[in-house]
Write a protein that holds these residues in place. Structure first.
Motif, PDB file in Angstrom:
ATOM      1  N   THR A 122       0.841  -1.199   0.000  1.00 32.16           N
ATOM      2  CA  THR A 122       0.000   0.000   0.000  1.00 32.16           C
ATOM      3  C   THR A 122       0.876   1.248   0.000  1.00 32.16           C
ATOM      4  O   THR A 122       1.740   1.409   0.862  1.00 32.16           O
ATOM      5  CB  THR A 122      -0.908  -0.002   1.250  1.00 32.16           C
ATOM      6  N   GLY A 177      -4.985   9.772  -0.844  1.00 34.65           N
ATOM      7  CA  GLY A 177      -5.493   8.439  -0.493  1.00 34.65           C
ATOM      8  C   GLY A 177      -4.388   7.395  -0.601  1.00 34.65           C
ATOM      9  O   GLY A 177      -3.239   7.653  -0.261  1.00 34.65           O
ATOM     10  N   LYS A 178      -4.740   6.209  -1.092  1.00 35.99           N
ATOM     11  CA  LYS A 178      -3.791   5.103  -1.172  1.00 35.99           C
ATOM     12  C   LYS A 178      -3.846   4.473  -2.560  1.00 35.99           C
ATOM     13  O   LYS A 178      -4.905   4.490  -3.205  1.00 35.99           O
ATOM     14  CB  LYS A 178      -4.158   4.010  -0.170  1.00 35.99           C
ATOM     15  N   ALA A 179      -2.731   3.865  -2.959  1.00 31.26           N
ATOM     16  CA  ALA A 179      -2.715   3.088  -4.202  1.00 31.26           C
ATOM     17  C   ALA A 179      -2.050   1.752  -3.920  1.00 31.26           C
ATOM     18  O   ALA A 179      -1.048   1.687  -3.196  1.00 31.26           O
ATOM     19  CB  ALA A 179      -1.961   3.831  -5.299  1.00 31.26           C
ATOM     20  N   ILE A 223      -5.340  -0.383  -7.549  1.00 32.43           N
ATOM     21  CA  ILE A 223      -6.489   0.021  -6.726  1.00 32.43           C
ATOM     22  C   ILE A 223      -6.203   1.426  -6.213  1.00 32.43           C
ATOM     23  O   ILE A 223      -5.148   1.677  -5.628  1.00 32.43           O
ATOM     24  CB  ILE A 223      -6.670  -0.927  -5.532  1.00 32.43           C
ATOM     25  N   LEU A 224      -7.137   2.330  -6.459  1.00 36.06           N
ATOM     26  CA  LEU A 224      -7.047   3.687  -5.919  1.00 36.06           C
ATOM     27  C   LEU A 224      -8.081   3.803  -4.817  1.00 36.06           C
ATOM     28  O   LEU A 224      -9.280   3.650  -5.068  1.00 36.06           O
ATOM     29  CB  LEU A 224      -7.360   4.721  -7.004  1.00 36.06           C
ATOM     30  N   ASP A 225      -7.604   4.039  -3.615  1.00 38.29           N
ATOM     31  CA  ASP A 225      -8.506   4.131  -2.460  1.00 38.29           C
ATOM     32  C   ASP A 225      -8.594   5.598  -2.035  1.00 38.29           C
ATOM     33  O   ASP A 225      -7.650   6.146  -1.466  1.00 38.29           O
ATOM     34  CB  ASP A 225      -7.952   3.259  -1.328  1.00 38.29           C
ATOM     35  N   LYS A 269     -13.451   3.304  -3.763  1.00 41.93           N
ATOM     36  CA  LYS A 269     -12.270   2.596  -4.285  1.00 41.93           C
ATOM     37  C   LYS A 269     -12.484   2.274  -5.759  1.00 41.93           C
ATOM     38  O   LYS A 269     -13.526   1.701  -6.130  1.00 41.93           O
ATOM     39  CB  LYS A 269     -12.063   1.282  -3.535  1.00 41.93           C
ATOM     40  N   TYR A 305     -10.798   0.327  -9.065  1.00 38.56           N
ATOM     41  CA  TYR A 305      -9.792  -0.671  -9.477  1.00 38.56           C
ATOM     42  C   TYR A 305      -9.600  -0.581 -10.989  1.00 38.56           C
ATOM     43  O   TYR A 305     -10.520  -0.891 -11.753  1.00 38.56           O
ATOM     44  CB  TYR A 305     -10.277  -2.068  -9.068  1.00 38.56           C
ATOM     45  N   TYR A 351     -10.287  -6.267  -0.941  1.00 39.46           N
ATOM     46  CA  TYR A 351     -10.260  -4.803  -1.094  1.00 39.46           C
ATOM     47  C   TYR A 351     -11.641  -4.213  -1.359  1.00 39.46           C
ATOM     48  O   TYR A 351     -11.859  -3.029  -1.152  1.00 39.46           O
ATOM     49  CB  TYR A 351      -9.292  -4.394  -2.215  1.00 39.46           C
ATOM     50  N   PRO A 378     -13.557  -3.216  -4.122  1.00 42.13           N
ATOM     51  CA  PRO A 378     -13.652  -1.975  -4.902  1.00 42.13           C
ATOM     52  C   PRO A 378     -15.110  -1.642  -5.250  1.00 42.13           C
ATOM     53  O   PRO A 378     -15.967  -2.527  -5.301  1.00 42.13           O
ATOM     54  CB  PRO A 378     -12.858  -2.286  -6.169  1.00 42.13           C
ATOM     55  N   ASP A 379     -15.366  -0.360  -5.462  1.00 47.36           N
ATOM     56  CA  ASP A 379     -16.708   0.096  -5.849  1.00 47.36           C
ATOM     57  C   ASP A 379     -16.864   0.168  -7.365  1.00 47.36           C
ATOM     58  O   ASP A 379     -17.945  -0.080  -7.886  1.00 47.36           O
ATOM     59  CB  ASP A 379     -16.962   1.498  -5.270  1.00 47.36           C
TER      60      ASP A 379
END
Ligand SMILES: [Zn+2]
Length: 233
Positions: free
Chosen positions: A102, A108-110, A134-136, A141, A143, A161, A163-164
């Protein structure tokens, strides 16, 4: 067809092929900006502003114009070691990252997940492991699957994870085809999918509306077939 998706205060722009931009406040994150000589792209590299650039893998249709956009905006390129090293040699500022760890950003996070794909950088050297990213963004989120064959990690991402939104290749040949992409979207348990990577190598034979029809018939997942953005962003 829409040029901009508005999801949970995140604006998503399609650049064509596998390229996207994500805007939230002052943050402008760009992935796989392939514009020059790209079949669908409507913008030129100097029409894109960016605060961060991420690249899924080292093929020319994904590195695209990343180095030029990086230099124009003083935006760092984040990529797997081999790809980052090549971009650095071209004069870009880079953040090299490993698979699966991460990475924290001010937006945010990738997480770079393994994709099943391989090949060479423009200099003929191997580009190392290909990735999906994945970009959070905290409340949503995304993907981006990059280029990949169907494989069990896609199921794992859905379970772990959650993702949305999935930005999912449907072009076959070097990637998931439409039937596989429907299966993978079910595994990912996403609410929304956007089809990608159907405009190159396929002689126009892949219609994203066929994917939309199939996935919306078989699941509750909403499919957004996006039109590439035509105004500078
Ligand atoms: Zn590709």
């Amino acid at each position: 067809m829409t040029q901009i998706l508005d999801c949970e205060k995140l604006k998503i722009y399609y650049l064509g092929h596998s390229g996207f931009a994500f805007h939230r406040g002052a943050h402008k994150i760009v992935i796989d900006p392939f514009l020059t000589n790209a079949p669908m792209a409507r913008l030129k590299p100097n029409q894109i502003s960016a605060t961060d650039i991420l690249i899924t893998h080292g093929h020319a249709d994904h590195i695209g114009d990343a180095v030029e956009i990086s230099k124009n905006n003083q935006a760092k390129i984040t990529a797997i070691w081999e790809v980052a090293q090549w971009c650095k040699e071209q004069g870009a500022e880079t953040l090299p990252v490993p698979i699966g760890v991460t990475q924290l950003f001010d937006w945010g996070k990738a997480i770079f997940r393994p994709a099943v794909h391989s090949g060479f950088l423009p200099n003929g050297k191997s580009f190392g492991p290909a990735a999906g990213i994945i970009l959070d963004f905290g409340n949503i989120k995304i993907y981006h699957l990059g280029d990949t064959a169907i494989n069990p990690d896609l199921k794992f991402v859905g379970e772990f994870y959650r993702p949305d939104v999935a930005l999912i290749p449907i072009g076959g040949r070097v990637n998931l085809d439409i039937d596989q992409a429907v299966t993978v979207a079910k595994w990912l348990k996403v609410k929304t999918v956007v089809p990608t990577h159907y405009d190159l190598f396929t002689q126009g034979e892949i219609n994203p509306l066929n994917f939309k029809q199939k996935i919306e018939q078989e699941t509750d997942i909403k499919c957004e077939v996006m039109e590439p953005i035509s105004t500078p962003i």
